[in-house]
Scaffold this active site. Structure first.
Site, PDB file in Angstrom:
ATOM      1  N   ALA A 247      -5.574   2.156   8.650  1.00 16.28           N
ATOM      2  CA  ALA A 247      -4.135   2.143   8.904  1.00 16.28           C
ATOM      3  C   ALA A 247      -3.862   2.489  10.375  1.00 16.28           C
ATOM      4  CB  ALA A 247      -3.445   3.120   7.940  1.00 16.28           C
TER       5      ALA A 247
ATOM      6  N   ASP B 253       0.818  -1.204   0.000  1.00 16.00           N
ATOM      7  CA  ASP B 253       0.000   0.000   0.000  1.00 16.00           C
ATOM      8  C   ASP B 253       0.859   1.264   0.000  1.00 16.00           C
ATOM      9  OD1 ASP B 253      -2.300  -1.448  -0.067  1.00 16.00           O
ATOM     10  OD2 ASP B 253      -2.831  -1.152   2.035  1.00 16.00           O
TER      11      ASP B 253
END
Length: 306
Positions: A204, A87
């Site tokens: 996250a 990512d």
């Protein structure tokens, strides 16, 4: 998210792979091998391929004849971006290409892969209908523009796709911060730090700090304290667009990070101002993709359910 109603095949791809300084040895060779494999496959599909210059240098790709371009040239010449990595690789390309409106495809060579959702062993099957036939789901994501203000002057600024984080750095004691939204005082925090997260970044660091998961199309931010002294200080979902201001009012020297990539040292009295960027990131997923499928798979929900 919607399938594109009209489509002309992509002609030029901007390609970037995992090449940051923390990888070396076998991991670096694996990244190079994966990128060369994807590069050759894109050429087989008839696309011209431009490799981002820093990536090409780090993975020694200029020596094998790859066409190399810097960010500005990538944005002008390429009509689709392909990120091979995790990512972080995908979001780094998203920040660079957002001003150009370039759609991005992520091939996962990392760990979780919330936005790099094509497995490395599946891209040969999944890319042709996306690139040549327009069979994909289009997913627009908000970006944040963050600035550090010192005595009224901007001393640092950067885009963030995941989050802007103000934290205590290496010091052992907590930092003292004040937060405002659209000029209205929210609270004073004594904590390890504060996170301002986009919906993309809600899975996250914010999630690890106890924040909620926001659907990517939701117009909001998460303001999440990191290990606050007062247990009543809880994450808050704020309307977007809102201007969020975090001011450093006490404690040890703090730092501000933007997607963990850009870091600015802070002084008492500094303000970190976060607004919605006028640019968006646009991710392309295989046809039939669902955000909830991603959550179930990556977070291991409903394991063992019939």
């Amino acid at each position: 998210m919607s399938t594109a109603p009209a489509f002309a095949p992509f002609r030029c791809a901007a390609l970037v792979g995992k090449h940051h300084e923390s990888i070396s040895g076998s991991a670096l060779h694996a990244s190079r091998a994966a990128l060369l494999d994807v590069h050759a496959f894109l050429q087989e599909l008839g696309l011209h391929v431009l490799v981002e210059a820093e990536c090409a240098r780090a993975l020694w790709l200029e020596a094998v004849g790859c066409d190399v371009a810097r960010v500005g040239e990538l944005g002008r010449r390429a009509d689709v971006g392909v990120a091979v990595g995790g990512d972080g690789t995908m979001l780094g390309l998203a920040r660079q290409m957002a001003p150009f409106g370039m759609p991005l495809i992520g091939i996962n060579q990392g760990r979780l892969g919330f936005v790099t959702d094509i497995a490395l062993d599946q891209y040969r099957h999944l890319l042709p209908p996306m690139l040549l036939q327009g069979r994909y789901e289009s997913d627009e994501r908000a970006l944040m523009h963050g600035r550090v203000l010192r005595e009224g002057a901007c001393v640092f600024e950067a885009l963030a796709a995941n989050d802007v984080v103000v934290h205590r750095g290496a010091a052992a004691s907590m930092v003292e911060l004040e937060a405002h939204a659209d000029g209205r005082f929210i609270a004073r925090y004594r904590a390890d730090g504060l996170i301002v997260a986009t919906p993309t970044g809600s899975t996250a660091y914010s999630l690890a700090a106890g924040g909620p998961i926001l659907h990517p199309q939701l117009p909001g931010w998460v303001l999440a304290p990191i290990a606050p002294q007062a247990l009543s200080n809880r994450p808050v979902v704020l309307a977007d667009p809102a201007e969020i201001v975090i001011r450093v009012v006490g404690g040890p020297q703090a730092s501000a990070s933007f997607d963990t990539q850009s870091v600015a040292a802070l002084q008492h009295g500094d303000s970190i101002v976060v607004r919605r960027s006028p640019h968006q990131a646009r991710f392309l997923h295989p046809a039939g993709w669902s955000y909830f499928d991603t959550l179930r798979h990556k977070l291991h929900w409903n394991q063992g359910a019939v």
